[in-house]
Design a protein around this motif. Structure first.
Motif, short mmCIF file in Angstrom:
data_model
loop_
_atom_site.label_atom_id
_atom_site.label_comp_id
_atom_site.label_asym_id
_atom_site.label_seq_id
_atom_site.Cartn_x
_atom_site.Cartn_y
_atom_site.Cartn_z
N THR A 41 0.66 -0.54 -0.35
CA THR A 41 -0.46 -0.10 -0.24
C THR A 41 0.83 1.70 0.25
OG1 THR A 41 -1.50 -1.33 1.02
CG2 THR A 41 -1.90 1.03 1.24
N GLU A 42 1.68 1.12 0.58
CA GLU A 42 2.76 2.18 0.69
C GLU A 42 3.49 2.50 -0.77
OE1 GLU A 42 4.77 4.07 3.90
OE2 GLU A 42 3.16 3.33 5.26
N GLU A 44 2.81 1.48 -3.11
CA GLU A 44 1.76 2.04 -4.60
C GLU A 44 1.31 3.76 -4.24
OE1 GLU A 44 -1.70 -0.60 -4.13
OE2 GLU A 44 -0.11 -2.18 -5.62
N ALA A 45 1.31 4.13 -2.71
CA ALA A 45 0.43 5.27 -3.46
C ALA A 45 1.81 6.53 -3.27
CB ALA A 45 0.27 5.57 -1.75
N GLU A 116 -5.91 7.13 -8.14
CA GLU A 116 -5.47 6.99 -6.46
C GLU A 116 -4.95 8.11 -5.99
OE1 GLU A 116 -3.04 4.35 -9.84
OE2 GLU A 116 -4.86 3.07 -9.22
N THR A 117 -4.77 9.55 -6.93
CA THR A 117 -4.53 10.57 -6.07
C THR A 117 -5.58 11.56 -6.75
OG1 THR A 117 -4.17 11.23 -8.33
CG2 THR A 117 -2.33 9.62 -7.57
N SER A 144 -2.92 11.49 -2.51
CA SER A 144 -3.13 9.91 -2.39
C SER A 144 -4.31 9.37 -1.90
CB SER A 144 -1.82 8.65 -2.05
OG SER A 144 -1.43 8.51 -0.32
N THR A 145 -4.88 8.56 -2.53
CA THR A 145 -6.59 8.51 -1.51
C THR A 145 -5.81 7.07 -1.03
OG1 THR A 145 -6.84 6.87 -3.45
CG2 THR A 145 -7.91 9.48 -3.70
N ALA A 146 -4.57 5.98 -1.38
CA ALA A 146 -4.89 5.63 0.08
C ALA A 146 -4.58 5.65 1.23
CB ALA A 146 -2.90 4.40 -0.56
N ARG A 148 -2.65 4.91 4.98
CA ARG A 148 -1.51 4.40 5.47
C ARG A 148 -1.38 4.51 6.85
NH1 ARG A 148 2.90 6.67 2.21
NH2 ARG A 148 2.56 8.36 3.54
#
Length: 164
Positions: A41-42, A44-45, A116-117, A144-146, A148
């Motif tokens: 996840t980190e 990808e963000a 994703e952003t 980012s929209t992830a 974390r």
């Protein structure tokens, strides 16, 4: 009298030891899997923020030098959240819409960042020089929209691009 063959059975102690060892192994594997997902996840963000930021800058650095005129911001020193330029007689408008940086022209509207952003704090400042050629100072933030543990990945970008 001869003893008959008995099948070997596990004792209660052996079963408890097996279950304890098995539980420890399952716990360690679950923890390892969770840590792997967090790193993914980190990564990808960070990657999404870098890619979208680079793409937006590249697109602006491609379009602005090709422009024949800047309509918005309207005067030297003016700053705004939108940019309107003319390329080959077609008006291109850049602006924010719902956390996305969009470009609108005669062919429709396109979003420049991925899902994703999000893009925020967009600022276009019109500058000038001695030759009468306009220069646009661009600032924006890509986030980012992830989700974390350490918070959202965010990067502020800035560049200055001149018309030819």
């Amino acid at each position: 009298m001869k003893k008959s063959d008995h099948t070997h059975a596990f004792t209660l102690i052996e079963l408890l030891i097996f279950m304890a060892l098995f539980s420890i192994i399952i716990f360690l594997l679950t923890d390892l899997f969770s840590a792997t997902l967090q790193v993914k996840t980190e990564s990808e963000a960070t990657s999404a923020v870098q890619e979208d930021g680079s793409y937006i800058l590249s697109r602006l650095m491609y379009d602005i030098p090709r422009a024949s005129a800047v309509s918005i911001p309207s005067s030297l020193g003016a700053t705004g959240q939108s940019l309107q330029i003319t390329i080959d007689g077609i008006n291109y408008s850049y602006g924010l819409s719902g956390g996305n940086l969009t470009i609108t022209n005669n062919y429709g509207t396109n979003v420049l960042n991925s899902t994703e952003t999000t893009v925020s704090s967009v600022s276009f400042k019109r500058l000038g020089n001695g030759n009468g050629k306009d220069t646009i100072q661009i600032q924006f933030t890509v986030t980012s929209t992830a989700i974390r543990n350490s918070g959202a990945e965010s990067r502020s970008l800035q560049t200055t691009v001149g018309l030819r």
